[in-house]
Design a protein around this motif. Structure first.
Motif, short mmCIF file in Angstrom:
data_model
loop_
_atom_site.label_atom_id
_atom_site.label_comp_id
_atom_site.label_asym_id
_atom_site.label_seq_id
_atom_site.Cartn_x
_atom_site.Cartn_y
_atom_site.Cartn_z
N LEU A 44 33.88 43.45 51.05
CA LEU A 44 33.81 42.19 50.31
C LEU A 44 32.73 42.17 49.23
O LEU A 44 32.98 41.71 48.12
CB LEU A 44 33.63 41.03 51.29
N PRO A 45 31.51 42.67 49.50
CA PRO A 45 30.51 42.71 48.42
C PRO A 45 30.98 43.48 47.19
O PRO A 45 30.79 43.03 46.05
CB PRO A 45 29.32 43.40 49.09
N PHE A 46 31.63 44.65 47.39
CA PHE A 46 32.15 45.40 46.25
C PHE A 46 33.29 44.66 45.57
O PHE A 46 33.43 44.70 44.34
CB PHE A 46 32.60 46.80 46.70
N ASN A 47 34.11 43.98 46.38
CA ASN A 47 35.20 43.19 45.82
C ASN A 47 34.66 42.12 44.88
O ASN A 47 35.15 41.94 43.75
CB ASN A 47 36.01 42.55 46.96
N MET A 48 33.63 41.41 45.32
CA MET A 48 33.03 40.35 44.52
C MET A 48 32.40 40.92 43.25
O MET A 48 32.59 40.40 42.14
CB MET A 48 31.96 39.61 45.34
N PHE A 49 31.64 42.00 43.40
CA PHE A 49 30.94 42.61 42.26
C PHE A 49 31.94 43.05 41.19
O PHE A 49 31.79 42.74 40.00
CB PHE A 49 30.10 43.79 42.74
N LEU A 50 32.96 43.79 41.60
CA LEU A 50 33.91 44.33 40.63
C LEU A 50 34.76 43.24 39.99
O LEU A 50 35.12 43.33 38.82
CB LEU A 50 34.80 45.38 41.31
N THR A 51 35.09 42.21 40.76
CA THR A 51 35.90 41.11 40.21
C THR A 51 35.15 40.37 39.11
O THR A 51 35.68 40.09 38.04
CB THR A 51 36.30 40.13 41.32
N ILE A 52 33.88 40.05 39.38
CA ILE A 52 33.08 39.33 38.39
C ILE A 52 32.87 40.16 37.14
O ILE A 52 33.05 39.68 36.01
CB ILE A 52 31.73 38.91 39.00
N THR A 53 32.49 41.42 37.30
CA THR A 53 32.18 42.25 36.14
C THR A 53 33.42 42.59 35.32
O THR A 53 33.33 42.85 34.12
CB THR A 53 31.48 43.55 36.57
N GLU A 123 42.01 36.54 39.57
CA GLU A 123 41.40 35.40 38.88
C GLU A 123 40.94 34.32 39.85
O GLU A 123 40.07 33.51 39.51
CB GLU A 123 42.40 34.79 37.89
N ALA A 124 41.50 34.31 41.07
CA ALA A 124 41.15 33.27 42.03
C ALA A 124 39.85 33.55 42.76
O ALA A 124 39.26 32.63 43.35
CB ALA A 124 42.28 33.10 43.05
N VAL A 125 39.36 34.80 42.73
CA VAL A 125 38.24 35.20 43.58
C VAL A 125 36.98 34.35 43.34
O VAL A 125 36.34 33.91 44.31
CB VAL A 125 37.94 36.70 43.43
N PRO A 126 36.53 34.10 42.11
CA PRO A 126 35.34 33.27 41.93
C PRO A 126 35.49 31.87 42.50
O PRO A 126 34.54 31.32 43.06
CB PRO A 126 35.16 33.23 40.40
N PHE A 127 36.68 31.27 42.39
CA PHE A 127 36.91 29.94 42.94
C PHE A 127 36.89 29.99 44.47
O PHE A 127 36.39 29.07 45.12
CB PHE A 127 38.24 29.38 42.45
N VAL A 128 37.43 31.08 45.02
CA VAL A 128 37.37 31.28 46.46
C VAL A 128 35.92 31.30 46.92
O VAL A 128 35.55 30.69 47.93
CB VAL A 128 38.07 32.60 46.86
N LEU A 129 35.08 32.00 46.16
CA LEU A 129 33.68 32.14 46.56
C LEU A 129 32.92 30.83 46.42
O LEU A 129 32.04 30.53 47.24
CB LEU A 129 32.99 33.24 45.76
N LEU A 130 33.23 30.03 45.41
CA LEU A 130 32.58 28.72 45.27
C LEU A 130 32.81 27.87 46.51
O LEU A 130 31.88 27.25 47.04
CB LEU A 130 33.09 27.99 44.03
N TYR A 131 34.06 27.84 46.98
CA TYR A 131 34.37 27.07 48.19
C TYR A 131 33.70 27.71 49.40
O TYR A 131 33.18 27.02 50.28
CB TYR A 131 35.88 26.97 48.40
N TYR A 132 33.69 29.04 49.43
CA TYR A 132 33.08 29.77 50.54
C TYR A 132 31.59 29.43 50.66
O TYR A 132 31.07 29.26 51.78
CB TYR A 132 33.27 31.27 50.32
N ILE A 133 30.87 29.34 49.54
CA ILE A 133 29.44 29.03 49.58
C ILE A 133 29.19 27.70 50.26
O ILE A 133 28.34 27.57 51.15
CB ILE A 133 28.85 29.03 48.15
N VAL A 134 29.95 26.68 49.86
CA VAL A 134 29.78 25.33 50.44
C VAL A 134 30.19 25.34 51.91
O VAL A 134 29.48 24.83 52.79
CB VAL A 134 30.60 24.30 49.65
#
Length: 313
Positions: A44-53, A123-134
């Motif tokens: 998951l950390p690599f997934n997040m990093f690569l998606t954002i960049t 494209e959905a991954v950042p929105f997924v993470l915003l909800y995940y943080i909360v």
């Protein structure tokens, strides 16, 4: 729409494969722990990093955080609604706090991320993470406190939350991968080819391992041990009706991009957090109730998600 349904079917086929391989004794309860660690600490950390960049510019990213108000408001509204629900239809003694936590918090990573990827793509991954943080912040603070209240000897137990413990749960490796990706993207650094290739292989493990974990949990919970009752039905109403309805209503007053709102609705309607059963056992609450709620929420979700997609897409 048909393409999204086929992708979702493939996701649940992975879950059934995890269930079947558990039945064949390829996987054990220990396998679920190992796979969870692999997903949360590496894939998951690599997934997040690569998606954002790879998918966002500075301007696009800065516009994301304006939408975080929806998950914040919706989860607190759902929490207070669960309290009202318990006053109208009191839960059985020893499960009220667990009920509130399951009613409010959803499985945003192990099921939420694969489902959103299957429907909307990267494209959905950042929105997924915003909800995940909360969701994660509320779960590991208010949610854990509520579960601890179900301990029959709560008056002898001091429930405390050390700030470092809470920060460690909230600032998980997945979130750190996200934050590093933001810094990398903001600095306009190119991603080295080796990191992109190596990280890509690990990132691709996220979906299959996540669904294997759910399949293993459902198998070892035991389908024959799942019991339906009024409190379980209340949890299912919270997960599949009240929570997404509140997000949708907020979206009518708070303007966010359509994709962001759709992801938030789907994230809010996910099954029960799989950590609930572990915490209920640790705090000597009603473990059978937690396991039944988790099991039924996962199984019913397979029938529910096509209906939800029909309504929001």
């Amino acid at each position: 729409m048909l393409h999204a349904y086929l992708n979702i079917f493939a996701i649940f086929a992975l879950m059934f494969l995890g269930y079947w391989l558990s039945f064949k004794q390829w996987f054990s309860n220990r396998s679920a722990d190992v796979f969870s660690k692999l997903v949360l600490n590496l894939a998951l950390p690599f997934n997040m990093f690569l998606t954002i960049t790879a998918n966002f510019s500075k301007e696009e990213f800065l516009n994301l955080f304006s939408g975080m108000i929806i998950p914040i408001l919706s989860m607190f509204m759902t929490f207070f609604l669960s309290q009202l629900y318990r006053k109208i239809w009191p839960t059985k003694e020893g499960r009220g706090g667990t009920f509130t936590t399951m009613f409010t918090c959803s499985n945003t990573i192990f099921i939420g991320l694969p489902i959103n990827l299957a429907i909307f793509g990267e494209e959905a991954v950042p929105f997924v993470l915003l909800y995940y943080i909360v969701n994660t912040t509320i779960f590991w603070t208010i949610g854990v406190y509520e579960i601890a209240q179900d301990n029959p000897e709560i008056h002898q137990v001091k429930v405390s939350f050390h700030p470092l413990v809470v920060l460690k749960k909230v600032f998980s490796p997945a979130l750190l991968g996200f934050l590093i990706g933001i810094g990398w993207m903001m600095a306009s650094f190119p991603v080295p080819e080796f990191i992109a290739t190596f990280g890509g292989y690990l990132a691709d493990l996220t979906t299959p391992l996540s669904m294997f974990v759910i399949g293993i949990i459902v198998y070892f919970s035991g389908l024959k041990n799942l019991k339906i009752n009024r409190d379980v039905i209340g949890v299912l109403l919270g997960r599949f009706f009240f929570s997404p309805l509140i997000v949708w209503l907020l979206g009518q007053f708070i303007h966010v991009p359509p994709l962001m709102l759709a992801v938030f609705i789907i994230q809010s309607s996910m099954p029960v957090q799989n950590s609930v059963t572990i915490l209920t056992r640790a705090y000597h609450g009603d473990e059978e109730f937690a396991a039944s709620s988790l099991g039924y929420s996962v199984l019913i979700y397979m029938l529910y998600i096509p209906i939800l997609l029909k309504l929001i897409l």
